[in-house]
Design a protein around this motif. Structure first.
Motif, PDB file in Angstrom:
ATOM      1  N   ALA A  49       1.094  -8.503   3.734  1.00 44.71           N
ATOM      2  CA  ALA A  49      -0.427  -7.782   2.697  1.00 44.71           C
ATOM      3  C   ALA A  49      -0.960  -9.254   1.774  1.00 44.71           C
ATOM      4  O   ALA A  49      -0.166  -9.843   0.881  1.00 44.71           O
ATOM      5  CB  ALA A  49       0.366  -6.720   2.245  1.00 44.71           C
ATOM      6  N   PRO A  50      -1.975  -8.446   2.031  1.00 45.16           N
ATOM      7  CA  PRO A  50      -2.628  -9.589   0.584  1.00 45.16           C
ATOM      8  C   PRO A  50      -2.612  -9.151  -0.678  1.00 45.16           C
ATOM      9  O   PRO A  50      -2.489  -7.831  -0.468  1.00 45.16           O
ATOM     10  CB  PRO A  50      -4.246  -9.484   1.450  1.00 45.16           C
ATOM     11  N   VAL A  51      -3.206 -10.241  -1.844  1.00 45.87           N
ATOM     12  CA  VAL A  51      -3.092  -9.631  -3.003  1.00 45.87           C
ATOM     13  C   VAL A  51      -3.613  -8.650  -3.302  1.00 45.87           C
ATOM     14  O   VAL A  51      -3.467  -7.130  -4.083  1.00 45.87           O
ATOM     15  CB  VAL A  51      -3.603 -10.407  -3.805  1.00 45.87           C
ATOM     16  N   GLU A  52      -4.687  -8.174  -2.714  1.00 44.41           N
ATOM     17  CA  GLU A  52      -5.453  -6.554  -3.170  1.00 44.41           C
ATOM     18  C   GLU A  52      -4.865  -5.485  -3.055  1.00 44.41           C
ATOM     19  O   GLU A  52      -4.363  -4.212  -2.849  1.00 44.41           O
ATOM     20  CB  GLU A  52      -6.865  -6.960  -2.195  1.00 44.41           C
ATOM     21  N   LEU A  53      -4.121  -5.584  -1.249  1.00 47.46           N
ATOM     22  CA  LEU A  53      -3.542  -4.699  -0.743  1.00 47.46           C
ATOM     23  C   LEU A  53      -1.922  -4.299  -1.453  1.00 47.46           C
ATOM     24  O   LEU A  53      -1.976  -2.887  -1.870  1.00 47.46           O
ATOM     25  CB  LEU A  53      -3.506  -5.175   0.979  1.00 47.46           C
ATOM     26  N   ALA A  54      -1.572  -5.181  -1.896  1.00 48.79           N
ATOM     27  CA  ALA A  54      -0.415  -5.430  -2.582  1.00 48.79           C
ATOM     28  C   ALA A  54      -0.633  -4.785  -3.809  1.00 48.79           C
ATOM     29  O   ALA A  54       0.359  -3.362  -4.073  1.00 48.79           O
ATOM     30  CB  ALA A  54       0.212  -6.861  -2.479  1.00 48.79           C
ATOM     31  N   TYR A  55      -1.121  -4.751  -4.465  1.00 48.54           N
ATOM     32  CA  TYR A  55      -2.064  -3.834  -6.309  1.00 48.54           C
ATOM     33  C   TYR A  55      -2.868  -2.871  -5.647  1.00 48.54           C
ATOM     34  O   TYR A  55      -1.668  -1.681  -6.087  1.00 48.54           O
ATOM     35  CB  TYR A  55      -3.292  -4.812  -6.714  1.00 48.54           C
ATOM     36  N   ALA A  56      -2.893  -2.978  -4.135  1.00 44.89           N
ATOM     37  CA  ALA A  56      -3.335  -0.623  -4.152  1.00 44.89           C
ATOM     38  C   ALA A  56      -1.942  -0.282  -4.210  1.00 44.89           C
ATOM     39  O   ALA A  56      -1.706   0.777  -4.497  1.00 44.89           O
ATOM     40  CB  ALA A  56      -4.414  -0.784  -3.007  1.00 44.89           C
ATOM     41  N   VAL A  57      -1.159  -0.853  -3.495  1.00 43.75           N
ATOM     42  CA  VAL A  57       0.089  -0.451  -2.751  1.00 43.75           C
ATOM     43  C   VAL A  57       1.085   0.087  -4.192  1.00 43.75           C
ATOM     44  O   VAL A  57       1.565   0.567  -4.051  1.00 43.75           O
ATOM     45  CB  VAL A  57       0.489  -0.982  -1.123  1.00 43.75           C
ATOM     46  N   GLN A  58       1.213  -0.536  -5.272  1.00 43.04           N
ATOM     47  CA  GLN A  58       1.998  -0.685  -6.265  1.00 43.04           C
ATOM     48  C   GLN A  58       1.106   0.307  -7.364  1.00 43.04           C
ATOM     49  O   GLN A  58       2.023   1.399  -7.495  1.00 43.04           O
ATOM     50  CB  GLN A  58       1.649  -1.836  -7.228  1.00 43.04           C
ATOM     51  N   ALA A  59       0.002   0.134  -7.474  1.00 47.07           N
ATOM     52  CA  ALA A  59      -0.414   1.398  -7.873  1.00 47.07           C
ATOM     53  C   ALA A  59      -0.628   3.010  -8.037  1.00 47.07           C
ATOM     54  O   ALA A  59       0.020   3.568  -7.653  1.00 47.07           O
ATOM     55  CB  ALA A  59      -2.215   1.026  -8.358  1.00 47.07           C
ATOM     56  N   LEU A  60      -0.708   3.499  -5.974  1.00 46.98           N
ATOM     57  CA  LEU A  60      -0.295   4.327  -5.549  1.00 46.98           C
ATOM     58  C   LEU A  60       1.237   4.816  -6.014  1.00 46.98           C
ATOM     59  O   LEU A  60       1.766   5.459  -6.021  1.00 46.98           O
ATOM     60  CB  LEU A  60      -0.550   4.456  -3.844  1.00 46.98           C
ATOM     61  N   THR A  61       1.865   3.641  -5.974  1.00 43.47           N
ATOM     62  CA  THR A  61       3.689   3.810  -5.744  1.00 43.47           C
ATOM     63  C   THR A  61       4.070   4.284  -7.532  1.00 43.47           C
ATOM     64  O   THR A  61       4.546   5.449  -7.974  1.00 43.47           O
ATOM     65  CB  THR A  61       4.232   2.968  -5.532  1.00 43.47           C
ATOM     66  N   GLY A  62       2.939   3.402  -8.033  1.00 46.54           N
ATOM     67  CA  GLY A  62       3.489   3.719  -9.941  1.00 46.54           C
ATOM     68  C   GLY A  62       2.837   5.439 -10.190  1.00 46.54           C
ATOM     69  O   GLY A  62       3.589   5.791 -11.221  1.00 46.54           O
ATOM     70  N   ALA A  63       1.573   4.875  -9.750  1.00 44.97           N
ATOM     71  CA  ALA A  63       1.142   7.106  -9.337  1.00 44.97           C
ATOM     72  C   ALA A  63       2.172   8.355  -9.379  1.00 44.97           C
ATOM     73  O   ALA A  63       2.115   8.640 -10.130  1.00 44.97           O
ATOM     74  CB  ALA A  63      -0.229   6.825  -9.126  1.00 44.97           C
ATOM     75  N   VAL A  64       2.639   7.505  -7.929  1.00 48.31           N
ATOM     76  CA  VAL A  64       3.727   9.056  -7.707  1.00 48.31           C
ATOM     77  C   VAL A  64       4.441   8.979  -8.763  1.00 48.31           C
ATOM     78  O   VAL A  64       5.572  10.121  -9.136  1.00 48.31           O
ATOM     79  CB  VAL A  64       4.042   8.511  -6.706  1.00 48.31           C
ATOM     80  N   ALA A  65       5.464   7.446  -8.753  1.00 48.35           N
ATOM     81  CA  ALA A  65       6.155   7.941 -10.208  1.00 48.35           C
ATOM     82  C   ALA A  65       6.130   7.912 -11.326  1.00 48.35           C
ATOM     83  O   ALA A  65       6.406   8.716 -11.986  1.00 48.35           O
ATOM     84  CB  ALA A  65       6.780   6.576  -9.926  1.00 48.35           C
TER      85      ALA A  65
END
Length: 226
Positions: A137-153
């Motif tokens: 995943a490119p950096v921007e997509l990786a940050y987006a995935v991390q942000a979504l996972t963090g929000a769920v957590a």
């Protein structure tokens, strides 16, 4: 945990061995989490002070304020905030503002080298962000995935801690598991506190799926070794 079972569990966790070999601070972090959360109901001021010491590794304390506020532990929250603020003030008085200016100046460089590029260090990371990067995943997509996972957590931690009928052991386990999903900077030696999750869930006064729990606990403990 009664008897010698807790000592055996603590010493046999692969993350403890990895932490010792690397000379890292994962056991210190686990101690602060363990004592802080374990004393939360009986000694809230002391518990908050111990949790406030996690300011030395802020990426692992991201969800602590959320849990304390959602759980209506006001005294512990104020104690944690005061402890963290005191340590920050002492650092300024002791070393001056220049050390923080240098830290902020280097933060972007370190983020790019360690997280985004990860040359030579990604093999030790167990975060969602690095997993996405290693999958291409490119950096921007990786940050987006991390942000979504963090929000769920974050939402999961807030909901679990809000419920008064949930045992503290379960709340604490959810907080640490959520921390693993919320922070992009998580290395194998940080997972020493996985032994705490296993201990809390094993002795929580709730009905648990007896067949699933041992396998889940075992996988959590051996994850750093793998």
């Amino acid at each position: 945990m009664p008897g010698l079972g807790a000592l055996l569990l603590a010493l046999s966790a692969p993350a403890v061995f990895i932490n010792a070999i690397g000379g890292q601070n994962g056991t210190f972090t686990a101690a602060l989490f363990g004592f802080g959360l374990g004393l939360l109901e009986k000694r809230p001021v002391l518990a908050g002070g111990l949790l406030g010491l996690l300011i030395y590794k802020p990426q692992l304390g991201l969800l602590v304020p959320v849990a304390l506020l959602a759980g209506r532990h006001g005294r512990a929250f104020l104690s944690a905030a005061l402890t963290a603020a005191t340590l920050l003030a002492v650092s300024v008085l002791w070393a001056g503002l220049d050390i923080w200016a240098d830290y902020l100046r280097n933060l972007g460089v370190l983020r790019q080298i360690i997280l985004e590029d990860g040359t030579g260090v990604w093999h030790r990371f167990v975060s969602v962000f690095v997993a996405a990067r290693r999958l291409g995943a490119p950096v921007e997509l990786a940050y987006a995935v991390q942000a979504l996972t963090g929000a769920v957590a974050l939402i999961a931690v807030a909901l679990v801690w809000w419920r008064k009928d949930t045992p503290l052991q379960v709340k604490s386990a959810v907080l640490l598991a959520g921390t693993c999903l919320a922070t992009p900077y998580l290395q194998d030696y940080d997972l020493v506190f996985g032994a705490l999750i296993v201990s809390w869930l094993w002795h929580a006064p709730v009905a648990a799926p007896e067949r699933a729990l041992p396998y889940a606990a075992g996988l959590l403990l051996i994850l750093p070794l793998l």
